[in-house]
Scaffold this active site. Structure first.
Site, PDB file in Angstrom:
ATOM      1  CB  ALA A  10      38.186  33.901  39.179  1.00 52.98           C
ATOM      2  NE  ARG A  21      35.615  21.984  47.545  1.00 54.17           N
ATOM      3  CZ  ARG A  21      35.121  23.086  47.004  1.00 54.17           C
ATOM      4  NH1 ARG A  21      34.905  23.144  45.692  1.00 54.17           N
ATOM      5  NH2 ARG A  21      34.828  24.136  47.753  1.00 54.17           N
ATOM      6  CD  GLU A  32      48.332  36.436  42.725  1.00 48.59           C
ATOM      7  OE1 GLU A  32      48.524  37.610  42.368  1.00 48.59           O
ATOM      8  OE2 GLU A  32      47.677  35.619  42.039  1.00 48.59           O
ATOM      9  CB  CYS A  42      32.899  42.039  38.671  1.00 51.47           C
ATOM     10  SG  CYS A  42      33.484  40.936  37.370  1.00 51.47           S
ATOM     11  CB  VAL A  80      55.662  32.280  36.864  1.00 48.01           C
ATOM     12  CG1 VAL A  80      56.184  31.370  35.747  1.00 48.01           C
ATOM     13  CG2 VAL A  80      55.310  31.440  38.094  1.00 48.01           C
ATOM     14  CG  ASP A 278      39.959  37.366  32.693  1.00 48.39           C
ATOM     15  OD1 ASP A 278      38.985  36.625  32.460  1.00 48.39           O
ATOM     16  OD2 ASP A 278      39.883  38.400  33.387  1.00 48.39           O
ATOM     17  CG  ASN A 300      34.705  31.736  39.415  1.00 48.43           C
ATOM     18  OD1 ASN A 300      35.235  31.291  40.424  1.00 48.43           O
ATOM     19  ND2 ASN A 300      34.564  33.037  39.206  1.00 48.43           N
TER      20      ASN A 300
END
Length: 443
Positions: A10, A21, A32, A42, A80, A278, A300
């Site tokens: 997120a 953008r 990742e 969720c 990582v 988080d 987000n």
């Protein structure tokens, strides 16, 4: 500009999208640890009861879309293990090949999220003991569920209750073990009995004040051992909380639980390094402190702010007020702001107003009660928190109160709000207005 983002969910991907953008000169690499990008954590409990047919339905955008459509260098299975903030370099290993990697950055975003806590107790290695946080974890759980009749859930918080409901709706027997004396201990005790009664009404075996000390079995778990006895079961789901994934990030200012402390621009204590979601702190507008309330909405928002600032803008995260909601069988459980314990930690003198109000006009069919508990600061009369348990209309009242909290309104000012009214939706005096109408100060 070389941007490295650690974490592809997120916060990380909200940031990545804002960067590509708004800054065409930026080269964005995302590292990742797993293989799944940008999914709705969720929604995972609702895979269990089939309301979400497949875990993969929760994926918003897959890794190939980020690569081909948006030009993001999105890596998978890249774990990582260290950040050198002096050389501005991240390093780690490929989870599959075990090959090391290094990336130099101009700007770094740590968006590694949090992992479920798994208590270090005897025989925790047995098969059939699960957590619910990632799509691979859910796939493993769903492979085993068809072969079991009884499930034990450990932990009576948000995730624990959602899992209890969805497992029960699947037709399985469920036991819920809670270390404390109440379910949803974040709520004040005047509301928690309603949740306990709802669990029992729906056939859930609830064991309170039992601390899990070990598991029994040979290859698969066969029983849960607590300080009060041994409980047979076929499968265990552990939902005892989460811990920020920041062990690799050394030298940063952190909260006590390990979350990286960030300012309103999502900057950490070290230059050119940002954090969001988080794994980061969340400024609480009510207690005016760096807090930790990990939610997808906040992740987000923080990711967006971090991405815009990395792209060259000057955006600020305005903070949270601690708003959440949960469905548990026929109950909706909502809260925003502080509870009594949090207020006590601030040495704040508060008044509590506990009322039972109707969700709609009292004469309209199918009216249902809601029990609410509202906290108000004694001297300033500012709103402090609201908790509601009911069957309908909880979300509306919680959101209205959260907006009032954000804007630092007082108890009496709730009466000035111009809220929507018609008998199928509310009484002429809405539920959150009834406390100030009855107990508010008159000038």
């Amino acid at each position: 500009m070389k941007v490295v983002i650690i974490g592809g969910d997120a916060a990380g991907m909200s940031a990545a999208m804002e960067i590509v953008r708004n800054n065409k000169a930026a080269h964005v690499v995302v590292l990742e640890k797993g293989e799944v990008y940008s999914y709705g954590q969720c929604g995972l409990p609702y895979v269990i009861n089939g309301k979400v047919p497949h875990p993969e339905d929760l994926i918003a955008r897959d890794v190939e879309e980020f690569r081909s459509k948006y030009g993001i260098d999105a890596r998978i299975f890249h774990e990582v293990t260290a950040v050198d903030t002096k050389l501005q370099k991240v390093s780690g290993i490929d989870v599959n090949s075990k090959e090391p990697f290094e990336f130099i950055y101009d700007k770094l975003l740590i968006a590694t999220g949090a992992s479920p806590t798994m208590p270090k107790i005897e025989n925790a290695h047995l098969k059939g003991i699960h957590t619910v946080k990632t799509i691979p974890q859910m796939n493993e759980l769903m492979e085993q569920l068809p072969n079991v009749k009884h499930v034990t859930v450990i932990g009576g918080g948000y995730i624990g209750l959602e899992v209890v409901e969805t497992v029960r709706e699947r037709g399985l027997d469920v036991r819920l073990i809670q270390r404390g004396s109440t379910l949803m201990s974040i709520l004040d005790t005047q509301l928690t009995d309603i949740i306990y009664e709802e669990a029992v009404k729906n056939g859930v075996e609830v064991l309170l004040n039992e601390d899990t000390v070990g598991y029994e079995g040979t290859e698969f778990v066969e029983a849960v051992r607590t300080n009060s006895g041994v409980h047979k079961t076929d499968l265990v789901i552990v939902a005892t909380g989460v811990r920020p994934n920041t062990q690799f990030a050394q030298g940063f200012a952190k909260l006590e639980n390990g979350a990286l402390i960030v300012n309103e621009k999502m900057e950490t204590s070290i230059a050119n390094v940002y954090a969001a979601g988080d794994c980061a702190s969340h400024f609480n507008r009510v207690n005016q402190k760096d807090d930790y309330l990990p939610l997808g909405t906040t992740a987000n928002k923080q990711g967006r702010i971090a991405g815009l600032n990395i792209a060259g803008f000057n955006q600020k995260f305005r903070g949270i007020v601690g708003t959440s909601i949960l469905k548990f069988f026929d109950l909706h459980i909502g809260m925003t702001g502080l509870n009594n314990e949090a207020a006590d930690r601030l040495n704040a003198l508060v008044e509590a107003y506990v009322m039972e109000v109707n969700d709609i006009a009292s004469y309209y069919p199918n009216v249902q009660p809601m029990k609410l508990r509202m906290l108000v600061e004694q001297q300033s009369r500012k709103l402090v928190g609201l908790q509601i348990v009911g069957k309908h209309g909880v979300d509306k009242r919680i959101d209205v109160f959260a907006t009032a909290l954000y804007n630092e309104m007082t108890f009496e000012e709730l009466l000035d709000l111009d809220l929507a009214y018609a008998p199928p939706f509310s009484g002429v005096w809405d539920g959150i207005m009834q406390a100030p109408k009855r107990y508010g100060k008159k000038e």
